[in-house]
Design a protein around this motif. Structure first.
Motif, short mmCIF file in Angstrom:
data_model
loop_
_atom_site.label_atom_id
_atom_site.label_comp_id
_atom_site.label_asym_id
_atom_site.label_seq_id
_atom_site.Cartn_x
_atom_site.Cartn_y
_atom_site.Cartn_z
N ASP A 1 0.84 -1.20 0.00
CA ASP A 1 0.00 0.00 0.00
C ASP A 1 0.87 1.25 0.00
OD1 ASP A 1 -2.42 -1.38 0.02
OD2 ASP A 1 -2.45 -1.52 2.21
N HIS B 1 -8.09 -4.28 -1.26
CA HIS B 1 -8.76 -4.03 0.02
C HIS B 1 -10.26 -4.28 0.00
CE1 HIS B 1 -5.55 -2.25 2.51
NE2 HIS B 1 -5.00 -1.97 1.33
N ASN C 1 -10.42 -8.21 -2.34
CA ASN C 1 -9.52 -9.07 -1.57
C ASN C 1 -9.62 -10.54 -2.01
OD1 ASN C 1 -7.66 -9.88 0.33
ND2 ASN C 1 -9.02 -9.67 2.09
N HIS D 1 -5.77 -7.18 5.89
CA HIS D 1 -5.04 -5.94 5.66
C HIS D 1 -5.29 -4.98 6.82
CE1 HIS D 1 -3.86 -6.93 1.55
NE2 HIS D 1 -5.11 -7.34 1.34
N SER E 1 -7.55 -0.64 6.33
CA SER E 1 -8.16 -0.60 5.00
C SER E 1 -8.97 0.66 4.77
CB SER E 1 -9.04 -1.83 4.80
OG SER E 1 -8.26 -2.99 4.64
#
Length: 268
Positions: free
Chosen positions: A145, A196, A199, A205, A208
């Motif tokens: 990310d 996110h 998925n 995660h 998110s």
């Protein structure tokens, strides 16, 4: 006291009053404020270019903050946003008082200044929102990310640099580069959303919600940068990209290039 003495006394007092008036008159004229000079066309254009640079700097800070993990660095975006607000007010007021006193070509550029400032002020707000979400996520961002968000902010920085250059130099080709760059912003946004929201690998995660907010802020800022590039094409060429007939087999920037070529060919 005789009449002659009264007359002499009155005359003396009158002369004294005149002297006092003369003594204070320089002070009273010094207190009069000199009106500020009317803003010039070139000055307003220059302030708009400076606003482009401020927005670019804010995007660069966003990229640096995420890439280095320095959340405190993101605080500097707030100052950029404040300065953008101040220039927005200045340009709005200046264009209002100047636009009726310039030729048509300059009028079109002053209108572009106003539209630019609206877009740049919104970009400043979006980058400030990005910084707020990033600071909420802190060190819980996944490495992928962080890389994708850094790349988005870097692309946005380049878009804003090109927008400023295309505006100041009336460079349509540079504006078209901005239109093309928006596709990369969309690609990176889709990758993050896929990771996110859908998925597919069912991987847990962190943060998110904050990541999605950050992604949306950058993507919307990119849309505003694209709109500014379209405005450059409009005020330079006199033709809006949005008014071209839509051909769904081609990107609109390609359609605009072909229209320019056709226009140049007819003028020869």
């Amino acid at each position: 006291m005789s009449n002659s003495e009264l007359t002499t006394l009155a005359s003396t007092r009158a002369e004294s009053g005149i002297e006092r008036t003369r003594a204070v008159s320089p002070m009273s004229t010094a207190s009069v404020k000199t009106p500020l000079p009317e803003p010039s066309h070139s000055g307003l254009v220059q302030r708009t270019v400076e606003a482009c640079e401020l927005a670019r700097e804010a995007a660069a800070i966003a990229a640096e903050g995420i890439a280095t993990g320095s959340m405190s660095r993101l605080n500097d975006i707030r100052q950029c946003e404040k300065e953008l607000d101040a220039i927005d007010l200045e340009v709005d007021s200046g264009v209002t008082s100047t636009i009726t006193r310039v030729p048509e070509a300059e009028t079109r550029q002053l209108l572009a200044c106003m539209k630019f400032m609206i877009g740049l002020e919104r970009i400043g707000d979006l980058l400030l929102s990005f910084a707020t979400s990033a600071q909420a996520a802190k060190d819980r961002l996944d490495s992928q990310d962080a890389r994708d968000l850094t790349q988005m902010a870097t692309v946005l920085e380049k878009m804003l640099a090109d927008v400023g250059q295309s505006f100041s130099q009336k460079d349509v080709r540079k504006a078209i580069d901005v239109l093309r760059a928006d596709a990369e912003m969309d690609r990176l946004r889709n990758l993050i959303f896929l990771r996110h929201i859908e998925n597919p690998e069912n991987v847990a995660h962190h943060s998110s919600l904050q990541v999605i907010f950050m992604t949306q802020s950058l993507e919307r800022a990119g849309d505003h940068a694209k709109n500014l590039a379209e405005e450059v094409c409009h005020f330079v060429s006199g033709r809006s990209i949005r008014h071209l007939l839509m051909d769904y087999d081609k990107p609109k920037e390609q359609m605009f290039i072909e229209w320019l070529r056709h226009k140049d060919g007819k003028s020869q």
